[in-house]
Design a protein around this motif. Structure first.
Motif, PDB file in Angstrom:
ATOM      1  N   ASP A  12      28.676  -7.747 -36.481  1.00  0.00           N
ATOM      2  CA  ASP A  12      29.310  -8.416 -35.346  1.00  0.00           C
ATOM      3  C   ASP A  12      30.750  -8.767 -35.709  1.00  0.00           C
ATOM      4  O   ASP A  12      31.010  -9.551 -36.608  1.00  0.00           O
ATOM      5  CB  ASP A  12      28.510  -9.681 -35.005  1.00  0.00           C
ATOM      6  CG  ASP A  12      28.973 -10.342 -33.725  1.00  0.00           C
ATOM      7  OD1 ASP A  12      29.990  -9.898 -33.165  1.00  0.00           O
ATOM      8  OD2 ASP A  12      28.308 -11.296 -33.291  1.00  0.00           O
ATOM      9  N   ARG A  23      14.772 -12.770 -32.832  1.00  0.00           N
ATOM     10  CA  ARG A  23      15.734 -13.804 -33.228  1.00  0.00           C
ATOM     11  C   ARG A  23      15.024 -15.130 -33.542  1.00  0.00           C
ATOM     12  O   ARG A  23      14.132 -15.556 -32.826  1.00  0.00           O
ATOM     13  CB  ARG A  23      16.778 -14.004 -32.134  1.00  0.00           C
ATOM     14  CG  ARG A  23      17.884 -14.967 -32.533  1.00  0.00           C
ATOM     15  CD  ARG A  23      18.956 -15.069 -31.473  1.00  0.00           C
ATOM     16  NE  ARG A  23      19.841 -13.892 -31.473  1.00  0.00           N
ATOM     17  CZ  ARG A  23      19.883 -12.985 -30.526  1.00  0.00           C
ATOM     18  NH1 ARG A  23      19.108 -13.103 -29.458  1.00  0.00           N
ATOM     19  NH2 ARG A  23      20.721 -11.960 -30.616  1.00  0.00           N
ATOM     20  N   SER A  30      24.490 -11.029 -32.601  1.00  0.00           N
ATOM     21  CA  SER A  30      24.690 -11.876 -31.424  1.00  0.00           C
ATOM     22  C   SER A  30      24.459 -11.088 -30.139  1.00  0.00           C
ATOM     23  O   SER A  30      24.621  -9.861 -30.091  1.00  0.00           O
ATOM     24  CB  SER A  30      26.104 -12.450 -31.419  1.00  0.00           C
ATOM     25  OG  SER A  30      27.055 -11.427 -31.152  1.00  0.00           O
ATOM     26  N   GLU A  31      24.102 -11.801 -29.092  1.00  0.00           N
ATOM     27  CA  GLU A  31      23.802 -11.159 -27.818  1.00  0.00           C
ATOM     28  C   GLU A  31      25.010 -10.411 -27.263  1.00  0.00           C
ATOM     29  O   GLU A  31      24.874  -9.330 -26.682  1.00  0.00           O
ATOM     30  CB  GLU A  31      23.315 -12.197 -26.811  1.00  0.00           C
ATOM     31  CG  GLU A  31      22.883 -11.603 -25.485  1.00  0.00           C
ATOM     32  CD  GLU A  31      22.199 -12.604 -24.586  1.00  0.00           C
ATOM     33  OE1 GLU A  31      22.127 -12.352 -23.362  1.00  0.00           O
ATOM     34  OE2 GLU A  31      21.734 -13.655 -25.096  1.00  0.00           O
ATOM     35  N   GLU A  32      26.201 -10.959 -27.431  1.00  0.00           N
ATOM     36  CA  GLU A  32      27.387 -10.318 -26.862  1.00  0.00           C
ATOM     37  C   GLU A  32      27.709  -8.988 -27.538  1.00  0.00           C
ATOM     38  O   GLU A  32      28.394  -8.132 -26.952  1.00  0.00           O
ATOM     39  CB  GLU A  32      28.602 -11.243 -26.943  1.00  0.00           C
ATOM     40  CG  GLU A  32      29.115 -11.496 -28.339  1.00  0.00           C
ATOM     41  CD  GLU A  32      30.438 -12.271 -28.357  1.00  0.00           C
ATOM     42  OE1 GLU A  32      30.959 -12.539 -27.258  1.00  0.00           O
ATOM     43  OE2 GLU A  32      30.925 -12.596 -29.461  1.00  0.00           O
TER      44      GLU A  32
END
Length: 397
Positions: free
Chosen positions: A49, A272, A281-283
């Protein structure tokens, strides 16, 4: 509502109370150990990420042997797109997905299997905690399974299959062999496709008989009839783990650029926060989804050489049987205790998608491009039996 809320089932107690000690030991004794195929493993990459929805694809690693992670089982009918699923999971976690045939006894975090289908095994004892169930349209799933059988030269034993490990996902079968296998095995494999889903959704109903150790339903150990219900529950689903899935993943949605990132987000959500699980991370998930397809080196079900996959079709009658099966499954998981249960809702959505696709093909095949009429000669069936025995897939009993 969750599955555990309406079934009243809770997660297996990992402290193993004394009252369950004997059952727990029996579960551990069911673990099977196999030679590690690590040398054959094609590594995928963990996406890092970078913030702002960006990511970088880097090498993934197996968890340390002493990490004692929360365990997840990835289960499906053979050739349901499992490789696509584990590549994406490795991308969002950086954790190698283990194989039931490679299991060495340690808790590795995530393992894939085709159990209880006869091509799968339960080798991992009580080392896992939750299930992710993968489904694929049987119209494509059955031909994909036969392609796999062709690639491993119809091998049945671990040793026979291992000789062809590099041939998997390389080429589709000769069309004539698909037709033979289809006409001989269509009814039983379509049932097994449904049984695979029912096994996990219902917590382990055993469609095979106790003495049918290979779970093939061959004479004289035929599969149980509907009139035999309720079927006994596989003790692995009472003593080793809770087999009810935490999530249903639709292969077609995972592969689709429009729905794939959302499907991958659902997978990330059930991993998670679990012990030993690192999840991006989701984004960053849309980035991961794209990077995995762009950079992975492991071939998958849609990359085989040979004829177009659409050439491996079914007769009109067989397409009709697929539609009947889909309607039965849809009715089952859209009524009674399954109403408003998230995993059942996802299944019904998948069945609607499959029904639409098969109906369209049947309409085209009926009105525009009729399929050849299958042979009616009584000797045809025996010729199929003889062929299958000749390639080493005859009655195991």
């Amino acid at each position: 509502m969750t599955l555990h809320e309406f079934t009243g089932r809770s997660k297996p107690n990992r402290t193993v109370p004394k009252s369950r000690f004997i059952k727990y030991v029996a579960c551990l004794m069911a673990m099977t150990y196999y030679v590690d195929f690590g040398s054959f493993r094609i590594h995928t990459k963990l996406s890092i990420d970078l913030g702002g929805g960006d990511c970088e694809w880097t090498e993934g690693l197996a968890l340390p042997l002493d990490s004692d992670p929360y365990g997840t089982l990835l289960a499906s009918y053979p050739a349901a797109g499992m490789r696509d699923l584990w590549k994406q999971i490795e991308g969002i976690t950086g954790i190698k997905v283990g194989d039931a045939y490679q299991f060495g006894g340690e808790r590795v975090g995530i393992i894939k299997t085709q159990y209880p289908h006869y091509e799968g095994i339960w080798s991992y004892g009580a080392t896992l905690d939750q299930v992710i169930l993968l489904v694929r349209n049987p119209r494509w799933n059955l031909p994909g399974f036969h392609d796999y059988l062709h690639e491993v030269d119809y091998g049945q034993t671990f040793e026979e299959v291992s000789e062809h490990i590099y041939d998997i996902f390389t080429e589709r079968s000769p069309l004539e062999n698909w037709i033979k296998w289809r006409d001989l095995n269509f009814e039983s494999e379509l049932d097994l496709w449904g049984y695979q889903i029912d096994f996990y959704m219902e917590g382990g109903p055993q469609h095979w008989r106790d003495l049918d150790f290979n779970r093939v339903g061959h004479k004289p150990l035929y599969f149980r009839n509907e009139s035999d219900r309720p079927w006994p529950i596989d003790p692995r689903c009472t003593d080793c783990m809770d087999c009810v899935p935490a999530l249903v993943v639709t292969h077609e949605k995972l592969k689709n650029p429009t729905t794939g990132p959302d499907e991958l987000t659902k997978i990330a959500d059930v991993l998670r926060g679990k012990k030993g699980m690192t999840v991006i991370s989701e984004e960053a998930i849309p980035c991961v989804w794209n990077e995995v397809w762009a950079h992975n080196t492991a071939p998958s079900i849609d990359e085989r050489a040979g004829l177009d996959k659409g050439d491996y079709g079914f007769t009109n009658a067989q397409l009709g049987e697929i539609l009947i099966k889909l309607e039965e499954m849809k009715h089952k998981y859209n009524s009674g205790v399954w109403v408003n249960v998230s995993v059942a809702v996802d299944l019904v959505t998948a069945f609607d998608l499959y029904t639409s696709e098969v109906t369209e093909e049947l309409d085209y095949q009926t009105n525009v491009n009729p399929a050849p009429t299958p042979p009616t000669d009584p000797s045809y069936y025996q010729s199929l039996v003889d062929w299958y025995e000749g390639v080493g897939r005859g009655n195991r009993y």
